[in-house]
Design a protein around this motif. Structure first.
Motif, PDB file in Angstrom:
ATOM      1  N   CYS A  17       0.751  -1.178  -0.038  1.00 33.10           N
ATOM      2  CA  CYS A  17      -0.111   0.024  -0.270  1.00 33.10           C
ATOM      3  C   CYS A  17       0.930   1.345  -0.160  1.00 33.10           C
ATOM      4  CB  CYS A  17      -1.003   0.163   1.254  1.00 33.10           C
ATOM      5  SG  CYS A  17      -2.171   1.499   1.089  1.00 33.10           S
ATOM      6  N   PHE A  18       1.990   1.060   0.898  1.00 33.78           N
ATOM      7  CA  PHE A  18       2.961   2.391   0.674  1.00 33.78           C
ATOM      8  C   PHE A  18       3.637   2.700  -0.565  1.00 33.78           C
ATOM      9  CE2 PHE A  18       2.204   0.941   5.321  1.00 33.78           C
ATOM     10  CZ  PHE A  18       1.715   1.992   5.675  1.00 33.78           C
ATOM     11  N   SER A  19       3.735   1.656  -1.372  1.00 28.56           N
ATOM     12  CA  SER A  19       4.175   1.606  -2.671  1.00 28.56           C
ATOM     13  C   SER A  19       3.192   2.371  -3.460  1.00 28.56           C
ATOM     14  CB  SER A  19       4.374   0.324  -3.313  1.00 28.56           C
ATOM     15  OG  SER A  19       5.310   0.532  -4.523  1.00 28.56           O
ATOM     16  N   HIS A  20       1.934   2.257  -3.320  1.00 27.73           N
ATOM     17  CA  HIS A  20       1.049   3.057  -4.111  1.00 27.73           C
ATOM     18  C   HIS A  20       0.990   4.419  -3.695  1.00 27.73           C
ATOM     19  CE1 HIS A  20      -0.859  -0.265  -6.623  1.00 27.73           C
ATOM     20  NE2 HIS A  20      -0.346  -1.035  -5.550  1.00 27.73           N
ATOM     21  N   LEU A  21       0.704   4.664  -2.371  1.00 27.11           N
ATOM     22  CA  LEU A  21       0.679   6.004  -2.033  1.00 27.11           C
ATOM     23  C   LEU A  21       1.882   6.808  -2.433  1.00 27.11           C
ATOM     24  CD1 LEU A  21       0.008   5.437   1.768  1.00 27.11           C
ATOM     25  CD2 LEU A  21      -1.763   5.572  -0.069  1.00 27.11           C
ATOM     26  N   THR A  22       3.113   6.197  -2.179  1.00 27.34           N
ATOM     27  CA  THR A  22       4.393   6.912  -2.962  1.00 27.34           C
ATOM     28  C   THR A  22       4.279   7.180  -4.471  1.00 27.34           C
ATOM     29  OG1 THR A  22       5.881   5.715  -1.195  1.00 27.34           O
ATOM     30  CG2 THR A  22       6.891   6.727  -3.172  1.00 27.34           C
ATOM     31  N   HIS A  23       3.850   6.030  -5.213  1.00 25.75           N
ATOM     32  CA  HIS A  23       3.680   6.421  -6.619  1.00 25.75           C
ATOM     33  C   HIS A  23       2.809   7.559  -6.757  1.00 25.75           C
ATOM     34  CE1 HIS A  23       2.908   5.457 -10.864  1.00 25.75           C
ATOM     35  NE2 HIS A  23       1.533   5.757 -10.493  1.00 25.75           N
ATOM     36  N   LEU A  24       1.644   7.573  -5.932  1.00 27.09           N
ATOM     37  CA  LEU A  24       0.583   8.690  -6.274  1.00 27.09           C
ATOM     38  C   LEU A  24       1.209  10.102  -6.197  1.00 27.09           C
ATOM     39  CD1 LEU A  24      -2.428   6.842  -4.919  1.00 27.09           C
ATOM     40  CD2 LEU A  24      -2.268   7.502  -7.213  1.00 27.09           C
ATOM     41  N   LEU A  25       1.989  10.144  -5.130  1.00 25.83           N
ATOM     42  CA  LEU A  25       2.530  11.300  -4.532  1.00 25.83           C
ATOM     43  C   LEU A  25       3.665  11.840  -5.653  1.00 25.83           C
ATOM     44  CD1 LEU A  25       2.881  11.220  -0.972  1.00 25.83           C
ATOM     45  CD2 LEU A  25       1.169  12.441  -2.087  1.00 25.83           C
ATOM     46  N   MET A  26       4.278  10.739  -6.286  1.00 19.13           N
ATOM     47  CA  MET A  26       5.529  11.208  -7.195  1.00 19.13           C
ATOM     48  C   MET A  26       4.858  11.821  -8.397  1.00 19.13           C
ATOM     49  SD  MET A  26       7.755   7.681  -6.650  1.00 19.13           S
ATOM     50  CE  MET A  26       8.608   7.743  -8.193  1.00 19.13           C
ATOM     51  N   ASN A  27       3.810  11.883  -8.760  1.00 18.58           N
ATOM     52  CA  ASN A  27       3.261  12.603  -9.855  1.00 18.58           C
ATOM     53  C   ASN A  27       3.072  14.163  -9.451  1.00 18.58           C
ATOM     54  OD1 ASN A  27       2.506  10.641 -12.047  1.00 18.58           O
ATOM     55  ND2 ASN A  27       2.048   9.576 -10.309  1.00 18.58           N
ATOM     56  N   LEU A  28       3.422  14.757  -8.353  1.00 14.08           N
ATOM     57  CA  LEU A  28       3.351  16.045  -8.045  1.00 14.08           C
ATOM     58  C   LEU A  28       4.779  16.582  -7.988  1.00 14.08           C
ATOM     59  CD1 LEU A  28       0.896  15.153  -4.928  1.00 14.08           C
ATOM     60  CD2 LEU A  28       0.395  16.582  -7.045  1.00 14.08           C
ATOM     61  N   ALA A  29       4.703  17.877  -8.031  1.00 18.40           N
ATOM     62  CA  ALA A  29       6.068  18.885  -7.792  1.00 18.40           C
ATOM     63  C   ALA A  29       7.161  18.215  -8.525  1.00 18.40           C
ATOM     64  CB  ALA A  29       6.672  18.579  -6.272  1.00 18.40           C
ATOM     65  N   ARG A  30       6.681  18.054  -9.759  1.00 20.27           N
ATOM     66  CA  ARG A  30       7.907  17.247 -10.819  1.00 20.27           C
ATOM     67  C   ARG A  30       8.703  16.263 -10.133  1.00 20.27           C
ATOM     68  NH1 ARG A  30       9.702  23.078 -13.607  1.00 20.27           N
ATOM     69  NH2 ARG A  30       7.672  24.055 -13.339  1.00 20.27           N
ATOM     70  N   GLY A  31       7.966  15.483  -9.231  1.00 26.06           N
ATOM     71  CA  GLY A  31       8.742  14.243  -8.868  1.00 26.06           C
ATOM     72  C   GLY A  31       9.500  14.574  -7.691  1.00 26.06           C
ATOM     73  N   LYS A  32       9.735  15.875  -7.304  1.00 19.59           N
ATOM     74  CA  LYS A  32      10.541  16.104  -6.113  1.00 19.59           C
ATOM     75  C   LYS A  32       9.790  15.551  -4.726  1.00 19.59           C
ATOM     76  CE  LYS A  32      12.697  20.031  -8.155  1.00 19.59           C
ATOM     77  NZ  LYS A  32      11.734  20.955  -9.133  1.00 19.59           N
ATOM     78  N   LEU A  33      10.323  14.590  -4.345  1.00 16.91           N
ATOM     79  CA  LEU A  33       9.768  13.846  -3.204  1.00 16.91           C
ATOM     80  C   LEU A  33      10.885  13.467  -2.102  1.00 16.91           C
ATOM     81  CD1 LEU A  33       6.775  11.319  -2.955  1.00 16.91           C
ATOM     82  CD2 LEU A  33       8.850  10.882  -1.633  1.00 16.91           C
ATOM     83  N   CYS A  34      10.607  13.765  -0.866  1.00 11.69           N
ATOM     84  CA  CYS A  34      11.609  13.581   0.286  1.00 11.69           C
ATOM     85  C   CYS A  34      10.756  12.813   1.223  1.00 11.69           C
ATOM     86  CB  CYS A  34      12.283  14.887   0.796  1.00 11.69           C
ATOM     87  SG  CYS A  34      13.259  15.793  -0.109  1.00 11.69           S
ATOM     88  N   ALA A  35      11.030  11.474   1.698  1.00  9.21           N
ATOM     89  CA  ALA A  35      10.337  10.810   2.676  1.00  9.21           C
ATOM     90  C   ALA A  35      11.214  10.501   3.931  1.00  9.21           C
ATOM     91  CB  ALA A  35      10.195   9.254   2.310  1.00  9.21           C
ATOM     92  N   VAL A  36      10.584  11.059   5.115  1.00 10.20           N
ATOM     93  CA  VAL A  36      11.549  11.119   6.375  1.00 10.20           C
ATOM     94  C   VAL A  36      10.715  10.016   7.343  1.00 10.20           C
ATOM     95  CG1 VAL A  36      12.487  12.329   8.121  1.00 10.20           C
ATOM     96  CG2 VAL A  36      12.166  13.243   5.752  1.00 10.20           C
ATOM     97  N   LEU A  37      11.732   8.987   7.816  1.00  6.07           N
ATOM     98  CA  LEU A  37      11.237   8.284   8.640  1.00  6.07           C
ATOM     99  C   LEU A  37      10.257   8.665   9.835  1.00  6.07           C
ATOM    100  CD1 LEU A  37      10.584   4.941   9.073  1.00  6.07           C
ATOM    101  CD2 LEU A  37      12.763   4.873  10.361  1.00  6.07           C
ATOM    102  N   GLU A  38       9.138   8.398  10.279  1.00  2.00           N
ATOM    103  CA  GLU A  38       8.737   8.591  11.625  1.00  2.00           C
ATOM    104  C   GLU A  38       8.493   7.438  12.511  1.00  2.00           C
ATOM    105  OE1 GLU A  38       8.380  11.864  12.501  1.00  2.00           O
ATOM    106  OE2 GLU A  38       7.959  13.065  10.667  1.00  2.00           O
ATOM    107  N   GLY A  39       7.170   7.048  12.658  1.00  2.00           N
ATOM    108  CA  GLY A  39       6.851   5.857  13.487  1.00  2.00           C
ATOM    109  C   GLY A  39       6.890   4.472  12.828  1.00  2.00           C
ATOM    110  N   GLY A  40       6.552   3.363  13.660  1.00  2.00           N
ATOM    111  CA  GLY A  40       6.593   2.045  12.928  1.00  2.00           C
ATOM    112  C   GLY A  40       7.236   1.124  13.930  1.00  2.00           C
TER     113      GLY A  40
END
Length: 689
Positions: free
Chosen positions: A300-323
């Motif tokens: 599911c997180f792969s899909h969420l990431t893919h959907l967000l990668m279509n914004l901001a010309r692909g400029k995406l920074c993921a920063v670990l929080e919980g888990g």
């Protein structure tokens, strides 16, 4: 003369140097602090959260494929972009404290513990996030993930909170604003807890759009804040730029998360049009986590990431929080990084029907935000007057023995599940069929198909069509190579392909028939513009056909598997096609779960080239990226752009500006959703009828 696609040429848009690569931030030193005394609340925040995630990245060979960046300490000036100098001095002072002093200092805050190395690790954690922002915004890499600890999204200006010391993502946003003069930043917080520290930092700032879904249970779940509810939309100039989606029951799964993105977050985000996406990537919203008690599986997180990668010309920074379930956390980190690297998005498992409580929450947040966002203002719905879960009892506490058993069960499930969803990569990512003598610029890595299918396969494929139509040798030659591509798709020898055809509509008709003959069980065919008169569409569920057109076919009503969407974009000032794409096309695709996708562009296309490129990019989240795009041969520029997207190089061109569609268009779309949502439940965006 064929009618050209609408909207400005893709080459007319501003371009940036094509960034490549995915950055990974990690340093073992961030595992060198731990809880020194008994505290059942803080006991789950352990160094292994980081080390096990990194080990899993190595196990899959993902860490080796990333661009490794050195970790640096954040400076005092950077820390105080968000935090007070007084709080900074408190954290500094913990370096020389004994255990008793550390415990007393920790008790001044909520769910926080300090160690003599906490300050050093907190500076590295924040510095790592800033390193990632620098790498992405300077164009050194396309995107990346900061695997850091301690987390940050709960910490306030003047206090730590919820295992968090410095607010990594909030500081990163302030840093990007100051150093790079960014005007619009999106923060997506998919952690299961509300990141109230980020909300407080930006609640009056319209340049930062903050989205958080979180376990809430009508304020019965930590941090037990009224301002975590859906009606906390921001203050002053920032009103409308804070989006809280509270989950009022446990057990939210893949369909609930995807529905929230498609119907709430992404429409607002496309209207916002960010310059940078920051993700507070907490994986306690995943399956097996003792904090979240949710059911989202790692893909599911792969899909969420893919959907967000279509914004901001692909400029995406993921920063670990919980888990806090180590296997669930580490597998989910890996699926996120896989997608950032451009690997195929795994198929999404589970029934694609959001639960009623999720729909209630989605309805409430849409109603609360309607005064601020045009894409939501046209829905015409109010909030739920009384949620169905308000009188539900709080979940029973889980005993240590049961939690241990649940952890083992999740470990066993994930061991089998990951083997099932992860498949070897195709030898060729993207193939292309280009007519002889036609010049078309293709990105590196695209393999030109030279070999045509055997004559008997060609004869069989054309047997259902009028033979006179294939007297054109160019059509026959192109279609023969296309059949080779389809065979390679079926054999997993290539992931996706693009075909430049002298007759795209006819080629699409042949391709649809051939995919069924090859044994694909579910084919999602999306056709833009006029379709071929000899196109044969079954109603047996083996294919789902969606035509996007300027005028609906006369006296041809929509059925479950044969659909037409009337949509026309003619303005150069912005497109509203993102709206039906997110709220109609993708929900259909996610509900149907195809094995392969055919995207065909015929004559009289009613949407522009930028819209088609966005459509092609977002469709790659379905069918494990197995997509065949068929494009008229005179659209070589569009072919170049789609090929780049298929090969894993998101466009650096700005596909906006985006505008909201007219009320008439939205009302027509709502009527289609209403009639079809019984068959395709992911089309539902709110609880009310």
């Amino acid at each position: 003369m064929p009618r050209p696609l609408l909207s400005p040429s893709l080459s007319a848009q501003g371009e940036e140097a094509m960034a490549s690569g995915t950055a990974l931030i990690y340093d073992d030193e961030m595992t060198t602090y731990k809880l020194l005394w008994d505290d059942p609340v803080c006991a789950i925040e352990v160094p292994e959260r980081l080390s096990r995630s990194y080990e899993r990245l190595q196990h899959y060979g993902l860490a080796q494929r990333c661009v490794r960046l050195p970790v640096r300490e954040a400076t005092d000036q950077e820390i105080t972009l968000v935090h007070s100098p007084e709080y900074l001095e408190v954290v500094k002072s913990t370096q020389t404290m004994n255990e008793e002093e550390l415990q007393k200092t920790s008790e001044k805050y909520t769910a926080v513990y300090f160690h003599q190395n906490s300050y050093r690790c907190a500076k590295l954690s924040l510095g790592g996030a800033l390193q990632l922002v620098d790498a992405v915004l300077s164009g050194d890499v396309r995107n990346g993930m900061a695997l850091v600890r301690p987390p940050g999204h709960h910490s306030y200006r003047d206090q730590g909170n919820g295992f968090c010391v410095f607010n990594n993502v909030a500081v990163a946003a302030k840093y990007a604003q100051k150093k790079y003069n960014l005007q619009r930043i999106l923060i997506v917080d998919w952690d299961v807890h509300h990141g109230q520290g980020i909300q407080y930092t930006f609640e009056d700032d319209p340049s930062v759009l903050y989205f958080s879904w979180h376990r809430y249970e009508h304020m019965r779940y930590w941090p037990n804040l009224s301002e975590s509810n859906y009606d906390a939309v921001g203050k002053g100039k920032g009103a409308g730029f804070n989006v809280n989606l509270p989950w009022n029951k446990i057990g939210m799964g893949n369909a609930d998360y995807i529905a929230a993105f498609l119907h709430v977050l992404l429409p607002v985000t496309f209207e916002f049009d960010p310059d940078l996406v920051l993700v507070s990537a907490g994986y306690d919203s995943g399956i097996g986590d003792p904090e979240g008690c949710m059911r989202a599986t790692p893909e599911c997180f792969s899909h969420l990431t893919h959907l967000l990668m279509n914004l901001a010309r692909g400029k995406l920074c993921a920063v670990l929080e919980g888990g806090y379930h180590l296997r669930s956390l580490s597998e989910s980190v890996c699926t996120t990084v896989r997608t950032l690297l451009g690997d195929a998005v795994p198929g999404l498992t589970g029934e694609m029907a959001p639960c009623y409580s999720a729909l209630e929450s989605m309805q409430n947040v849409q109603a609360a935000l309607a005064p601020y966002w045009q894409c939501l203002s046209l829905n015409g719905i109010g909030p739920v007057t009384r949620c169905s879960t308000e009188d539900d009892p709080a979940p029973e506490p889980v005993s240590a023995q049961q939690q241990c058993a649940d952890t083992a069960a999740t470990d066993h499930f994930l061991e089998l599940h990951m083997k099932d969803i992860l498949r070897p990569a195709a030898a060729v990512t993207t193939s292309a069929v280009i007519p002889d003598g036609l010049k078309c610029v293709l990105p590196a890595g695209v393999q030109i198909v030279k070999q045509s299918a055997p004559s008997e396969q060609i004869d069989a494929a054309f047997s259902a069509f009028t033979k006179a139509r294939f007297n054109n040798s160019d059509v026959l030659h192109s279609a023969g190579k296309m059949l080779t591509v389809l065979s390679n798709l079926k054999a997993d020898q290539t992931r996706n392909a693009v075909v430049l055809s002298p007759d795209a509509s006819l080629s699409a008709a042949v391709a649809l028939r051939e995919t069924l003959l090859l044994g694909f069980e579910r084919v999602f065919c999306v056709h833009v513009g006029d379709t071929d008169p000899e196109l044969r569409i079954g109603d047996d569920g083996k294919s789902l056909f969606l035509r996007i057109c300027g005028a609906l076919p006369a006296a041809v009503p929509n059925t479950k598997y044969q659909l037409s969407l009337k949509w026309t974009e003619t303005s150069d000032e912005g497109s509203g096609f993102f709206y039906p794409l997110l709220r109609f096309v993708l929900p259909l695709g996610y509900s149907y779960r195809p094995d392969v996708i055919l995207l065909a562009v015929g004559s009289n296309a009613s949407i522009g080239s930028k819209d088609i490129l966005l459509l092609a990019s977002l469709l790659q989240g379905l069918a494990e990226g197995r997509i065949l795009a068929i494009i008229p041969e005179w659209e070589s520029e569009l072919t170049t752009a789609i090929s780049s997207s298929l090969v894993g190089c998101p466009t650096t061109k700005h596909l906006g500006p985006y505008k909201c569609p007219t009320k008439e268009c939205v009302d027509a779309l709502k009527e289609e959703q209403r009639m079809l949502q019984v068959e395709w439940e992911l089309l539902r965006s709110y609880a009310a009828d």
